[in-house]
Design a protein around this motif. Structure first.
Motif, PDB file in Angstrom:
ATOM      1  N   ALA A 321       0.830  -1.176  -0.061  1.00 22.14           N
ATOM      2  CA  ALA A 321       0.045   0.162   0.139  1.00 22.14           C
ATOM      3  C   ALA A 321       0.874   1.151   0.069  1.00 22.14           C
ATOM      4  CB  ALA A 321      -0.919   0.032   1.246  1.00 22.14           C
ATOM      5  N   LYS A 322       0.288   2.495  -0.476  1.00 19.10           N
ATOM      6  CA  LYS A 322       0.920   3.572  -0.378  1.00 19.10           C
ATOM      7  C   LYS A 322       0.643   4.392   1.073  1.00 19.10           C
ATOM      8  CE  LYS A 322       1.137   7.718  -3.033  1.00 19.10           C
ATOM      9  NZ  LYS A 322       0.864   8.651  -4.167  1.00 19.10           N
ATOM     10  N   HIS A 323       1.385   4.807   1.949  1.00 19.80           N
ATOM     11  CA  HIS A 323       1.141   4.990   3.068  1.00 19.80           C
ATOM     12  C   HIS A 323       1.154   6.702   3.336  1.00 19.80           C
ATOM     13  CE1 HIS A 323       0.930   1.322   5.183  1.00 19.80           C
ATOM     14  NE2 HIS A 323       1.715   0.843   4.123  1.00 19.80           N
ATOM     15  N   TYR A 324       0.311   7.342   3.936  1.00 18.17           N
ATOM     16  CA  TYR A 324       0.214   8.723   4.083  1.00 18.17           C
ATOM     17  C   TYR A 324       0.460   9.223   5.467  1.00 18.17           C
ATOM     18  CZ  TYR A 324      -1.851   8.426  -0.532  1.00 18.17           C
ATOM     19  OH  TYR A 324      -2.229   8.283  -1.943  1.00 18.17           O
ATOM     20  N   ILE A 325       1.186  10.008   5.956  1.00 19.19           N
ATOM     21  CA  ILE A 325       1.567  10.262   7.363  1.00 19.19           C
ATOM     22  C   ILE A 325       0.855  11.718   7.638  1.00 19.19           C
ATOM     23  CG2 ILE A 325       3.374  10.821   9.069  1.00 19.19           C
ATOM     24  CD1 ILE A 325       5.268   9.345   7.414  1.00 19.19           C
ATOM     25  N   GLY A 326      -0.095  11.670   8.671  1.00 18.22           N
ATOM     26  CA  GLY A 326      -0.897  12.881   8.759  1.00 18.22           C
ATOM     27  C   GLY A 326      -0.690  13.208  10.204  1.00 18.22           C
ATOM     28  N   PHE A 327       0.404  12.875  10.796  1.00 16.10           N
ATOM     29  CA  PHE A 327       0.652  13.157  12.430  1.00 16.10           C
ATOM     30  C   PHE A 327       0.735  14.713  12.617  1.00 16.10           C
ATOM     31  CE2 PHE A 327       3.325   9.071  12.318  1.00 16.10           C
ATOM     32  CZ  PHE A 327       2.127   8.368  12.670  1.00 16.10           C
ATOM     33  N   ASP A 328       0.662  15.194  13.771  1.00 14.87           N
ATOM     34  CA  ASP A 328       0.678  16.515  14.087  1.00 14.87           C
ATOM     35  C   ASP A 328       1.799  17.232  13.662  1.00 14.87           C
ATOM     36  OD1 ASP A 328      -1.808  15.630  15.326  1.00 14.87           O
ATOM     37  OD2 ASP A 328      -1.013  16.183  17.262  1.00 14.87           O
ATOM     38  N   ARG A 329       1.821  18.620  13.438  1.00 14.87           N
ATOM     39  CA  ARG A 329       2.881  19.620  12.815  1.00 14.87           C
ATOM     40  C   ARG A 329       3.864  19.865  13.962  1.00 14.87           C
ATOM     41  NH1 ARG A 329       4.398  21.657   8.376  1.00 14.87           N
ATOM     42  NH2 ARG A 329       2.898  21.383   6.673  1.00 14.87           N
ATOM     43  N   ASP A 330       3.552  19.385  15.359  1.00 11.75           N
ATOM     44  CA  ASP A 330       4.507  19.811  16.495  1.00 11.75           C
ATOM     45  C   ASP A 330       5.611  18.856  16.366  1.00 11.75           C
ATOM     46  OD1 ASP A 330       3.617  17.344  17.346  1.00 11.75           O
ATOM     47  OD2 ASP A 330       2.265  18.074  19.021  1.00 11.75           O
ATOM     48  N   ILE A 331       6.566  19.067  17.194  1.00 10.72           N
ATOM     49  CA  ILE A 331       8.126  18.313  17.382  1.00 10.72           C
ATOM     50  C   ILE A 331       7.494  16.963  17.539  1.00 10.72           C
ATOM     51  CG2 ILE A 331      10.069  18.181  18.686  1.00 10.72           C
ATOM     52  CD1 ILE A 331       9.921  20.881  17.097  1.00 10.72           C
ATOM     53  N   ALA A 332       7.029  16.421  18.194  1.00  9.54           N
ATOM     54  CA  ALA A 332       6.773  14.951  18.400  1.00  9.54           C
ATOM     55  C   ALA A 332       6.153  14.461  17.352  1.00  9.54           C
ATOM     56  CB  ALA A 332       5.685  14.789  19.579  1.00  9.54           C
ATOM     57  N   GLY A 333       5.276  14.951  16.515  1.00 12.55           N
ATOM     58  CA  GLY A 333       4.846  14.514  15.523  1.00 12.55           C
ATOM     59  C   GLY A 333       5.865  14.474  14.057  1.00 12.55           C
ATOM     60  N   ARG A 334       6.778  15.198  14.265  1.00 15.55           N
ATOM     61  CA  ARG A 334       7.732  15.068  13.253  1.00 15.55           C
ATOM     62  C   ARG A 334       8.653  14.057  13.535  1.00 15.55           C
ATOM     63  NH1 ARG A 334       8.788  21.807  12.828  1.00 15.55           N
ATOM     64  NH2 ARG A 334       6.712  22.281  11.570  1.00 15.55           N
ATOM     65  N   THR A 335       8.969  13.943  14.833  1.00 19.23           N
ATOM     66  CA  THR A 335       9.666  12.623  15.216  1.00 19.23           C
ATOM     67  C   THR A 335       9.088  11.426  15.044  1.00 19.23           C
ATOM     68  OG1 THR A 335      10.585  14.144  17.258  1.00 19.23           O
ATOM     69  CG2 THR A 335      10.754  11.869  17.253  1.00 19.23           C
ATOM     70  N   PHE A 336       7.795  11.484  15.070  1.00 20.85           N
ATOM     71  CA  PHE A 336       7.032  10.116  14.947  1.00 20.85           C
ATOM     72  C   PHE A 336       6.929   9.991  13.403  1.00 20.85           C
ATOM     73  CE2 PHE A 336       3.663  11.485  18.309  1.00 20.85           C
ATOM     74  CZ  PHE A 336       4.771  11.044  19.212  1.00 20.85           C
ATOM     75  N   ALA A 337       7.010  11.007  12.678  1.00 18.17           N
ATOM     76  CA  ALA A 337       7.190  10.731  11.053  1.00 18.17           C
ATOM     77  C   ALA A 337       8.653   9.962  10.665  1.00 18.17           C
ATOM     78  CB  ALA A 337       6.931  12.123  10.223  1.00 18.17           C
ATOM     79  N   ILE A 338       9.631  10.541  11.248  1.00 16.57           N
ATOM     80  CA  ILE A 338      10.870  10.072  11.161  1.00 16.57           C
ATOM     81  C   ILE A 338      11.045   8.555  11.546  1.00 16.57           C
ATOM     82  CG2 ILE A 338      13.325  10.252  11.476  1.00 16.57           C
ATOM     83  CD1 ILE A 338      12.464  12.405   9.573  1.00 16.57           C
ATOM     84  N   ASN A 339      10.548   8.190  12.559  1.00  9.72           N
ATOM     85  CA  ASN A 339      10.697   6.900  13.284  1.00  9.72           C
ATOM     86  C   ASN A 339       9.658   5.996  12.302  1.00  9.72           C
ATOM     87  OD1 ASN A 339      12.056   7.826  15.482  1.00  9.72           O
ATOM     88  ND2 ASN A 339      10.209   8.002  16.588  1.00  9.72           N
ATOM     89  N   PHE A 340       8.600   6.560  11.593  1.00  9.15           N
ATOM     90  CA  PHE A 340       7.766   5.890  10.679  1.00  9.15           C
ATOM     91  C   PHE A 340       8.630   5.602   9.460  1.00  9.15           C
ATOM     92  CE2 PHE A 340       4.874   5.368   7.139  1.00  9.15           C
ATOM     93  CZ  PHE A 340       3.825   4.788   7.757  1.00  9.15           C
ATOM     94  N   ALA A 341       9.355   6.507   8.895  1.00  5.33           N
ATOM     95  CA  ALA A 341      10.096   6.241   7.676  1.00  5.33           C
ATOM     96  C   ALA A 341      11.027   5.194   8.006  1.00  5.33           C
ATOM     97  CB  ALA A 341      10.485   7.563   7.138  1.00  5.33           C
ATOM     98  N   LEU A 342      12.051   5.152   9.086  1.00  2.00           N
ATOM     99  CA  LEU A 342      13.010   4.550   9.585  1.00  2.00           C
ATOM    100  C   LEU A 342      12.651   3.115   9.590  1.00  2.00           C
ATOM    101  CD1 LEU A 342      14.869   6.788  11.801  1.00  2.00           C
ATOM    102  CD2 LEU A 342      15.821   5.985   9.987  1.00  2.00           C
TER     103      LEU A 342
END
Length: 552
Positions: A321-342
């Motif tokens: 599937a194609k995955h879309y990351i819609g986490f929050d725009r705060d520092i935590a949400g950006r950290t989650f996006a990086i962890n997701f990609a890794l």
């Protein structure tokens, strides 16, 4: 030494010491009546918008403009990425114990067997402990019961109907004999759909429109379980699009925003087509396909801080599937996006926030190999390149060409030198025929009409073939298996539900209240940010006046 409790931590650890340990420093500009702590960047300058103010009693802190108090325990749980002990997916209570005992110079030994025994002894969630009120499509009385929960969130009835199988009101009697009813989003493991392992809960809003309670039902397995709204009803392994959020409300808000925009755009094209002023049949088909994909996608909520187990569990079931990351725009949400990609790239890593405020990502196989990601001046694609994650999944042959597009919406705007051979050879034949036709029509030697017509038809035929192959390759590139798309809300908002409500980070009310109750420094900071947002909005409005096409 006796084991310390949460009360010990709250009584013995100063919230200001915790803020310093998390990488913040005292902001003397604001005075000492209500101490504020700010983060500094690598150049020694303040990071705007990243400040915590200590409350009057000195036991808690909050981050303006949101007046939400954090004590020692809740601060660690809500901001785990700020502490070096944190690793993605770890138990929040374990993190609290590690951080607080370190601050108190109280060494604690590793006790894996005891920890495992405690986890096994934890209460197991049982949906039979609750009475349920379901949202039934053909029963208006059942739908009215959900109004107080969704009204304050801006979630319309049509959206509720589209998600009606994925929420209910859970009712339970407390120990005090009172009944508690919460809007509940059932959590499941991707590998075992149909078995609920917990509930993401929200109370109804009060008179001011604020949700007084949000949390998890007792016994919820939030490490592996997640809210999964599979709108297509097909098996997960057939999913083409998976959207990730930190809450179910954000997922529904995103869906509502996107669907309304697509419906409006399709309607606009159809109106122009009916008036005969524009031929937009192909565009209409594309937008209708987008709408169909949205209405048949999988929407996921991690219920807060996402865990590695949640990521891996869903990846195992939706590998293509194609995955879309819609986490929050705060520092935590950006950290989650990086962890997701890794995690998606199957990287072995751990991360923490460094002293300079940047996210430090360490290779678990080689601790000397680490990268720093700026979470304030954040560009997701740049971060992936820095981490060596250029793409996820097989690299299509058209990749190099697609990266040269001057206009992302125009597949013909790239550098043809980077076309893969199979398409480049077709383009070469078209180019040769086009040049031949041009010479024949502009030189002094004129060919007969039949020969000119033949050359023109051959050139057009070759171009049609080129367009067909290029379009096919571009679509396959954009829909390639395992692709990750970073899809946060607009920059003026914290999350998708705030965007739906048009609840910007700073408003006039924030400025007025801060000027009255806060410090001069805090007032200036919010006022500057607010004026910057106003200028940006004005610039965007002016530019919109010059546009004459529909925005998606």
């Amino acid at each position: 030494m006796a084991e310390l409790t949460y009360d010990d931590f709250k009584n013995r650890i100063n919230i200001q010491d915790l803020l310093v340990d998390a990488g913040y420093q005292l902001n003397r500009r604001d005075g000492l009546r209500y101490p504020s702590y700010v983060r500094m960047d690598s150049n020694g300058k303040r990071v705007r918008g990243d400040k915590f103010i200590v409350t009057g009693n000195g036991l808690c802190c909050f981050q303006p403009p949101e007046v939400k108090n954090y004590n020692v325990i809740s601060f660690i749980k809500e901001h785990p990425h700020l502490f070096s002990e944190y690793t993605p997916g770890m138990n929040a209570d374990r993190l609290v114990n590690l951080v607080c005992n370190r601050l108190l110079n109280n060494p604690i030994p590793e006790r894996p067997s005891i920890v495992a025994d405690r986890e096994r002894a934890q209460r197991v969630f049982d949906i039979n402990d609750y009475d349920r009120l379901n949202f039934r499509l053909n029963d208006w009385d059942s739908q009215k019961a959900f109004y107080p929960y969704f009204k304050s969130r801006g979630i319309k009835l049509d959206t509720q109907r589209d998600f009606h199988n994925n929420f209910f009101i859970a009712i339970r009697e407390g120990k005090n004999g009172k009944q508690y009813a919460n809007l509940s989003f059932p959590m499941q493991k991707p590998s075992n759909l149909g078995t609920y392992v917990g509930l993401e809960e929200r109370s109804r809003a009060n008179a001011e429109g604020k949700t007084l309670y949000k949390g998890m039902a007792a016994g919820t397995n939030a490490t592996e379980g997640m809210w999964i709204a599979n709108l297509s009803g097909e098996p997960l392994d057939q999913a083409k699009h998976v959207y990730w959020f930190e809450s179910a409300f954000d997922a529904m808000a995103y869906y509502q925003i996107q669907k309304e925009q697509l419906v409006d755009t399709i309607g606009g094209y159809e109106d122009m087509q009916s008036e005969g002023s524009y031929k937009g049949a192909e565009e209409i088909r594309e937008f209708k396909q987008e709408l169909y994909d949205l209405e048949n996608a999988v929407f996921v909520s991690t219920g807060g801080n996402p865990s590695i187990h949640q990521f891996k569990g869903m990846f195992a079931e939706t590998n293509h599937a194609k995955h879309y990351i819609g986490f929050d725009r705060d520092i935590a949400g950006r950290t989650f996006a990086i962890n997701f990609a890794l995690t998606r790239a199957d990287k072995s890593f751990y991360s923490h926030i460094g002293e300079n405020g940047k996210l430090v990502v360490v290779d678990a196989q080689n601790s000397k190999n680490n990268q720093e990601i700026d979470l304030h001046d954040f560009r997701f694609e740049d971060a992936l390149k820095k981490l060596g994650i250029e793409s996820v999944g097989e690299r299509p042959a058209i990749t190099d060409y697609m990266k040269t597009l001057r206009n992302p919406d125009d597949i013909f705007s790239g550098d043809t030198d980077y076309l893969p051979y199979s398409i480049s050879s077709i383009y070469g034949k078209y180019e040769t025929l086009s040049e031949e036709y041009h010479v024949a029509t502009t030189s002094g030697y004129r060919l007969c009409e039949e020969d000119l017509k033949t050359i023109k038809e051959n050139a057009q035929s070759q171009f049609d073939k080129y367009r067909e192959e290029l379009t096919k390759a571009a679509n396959e590139y954009r829909e390639r298996p395992g692709q990750i798309v970073y899809s946060p809300c607009d920059e003026s908002y914290k999350d998708w539900n705030d965007q739906l409500l048009d609840k910007k980070m700073y408003t006039n009310e924030d400025i007025i209240e801060t000027a009255i109750d806060g410090t001069d420094g805090e007032y200036r900071e919010i006022k500057d940010d607010f004026e910057d947002n106003q200028k940006k909005e004005k610039s965007e409005e002016d530019s919109e006046e010059h546009k004459h096409h529909f925005r998606r």
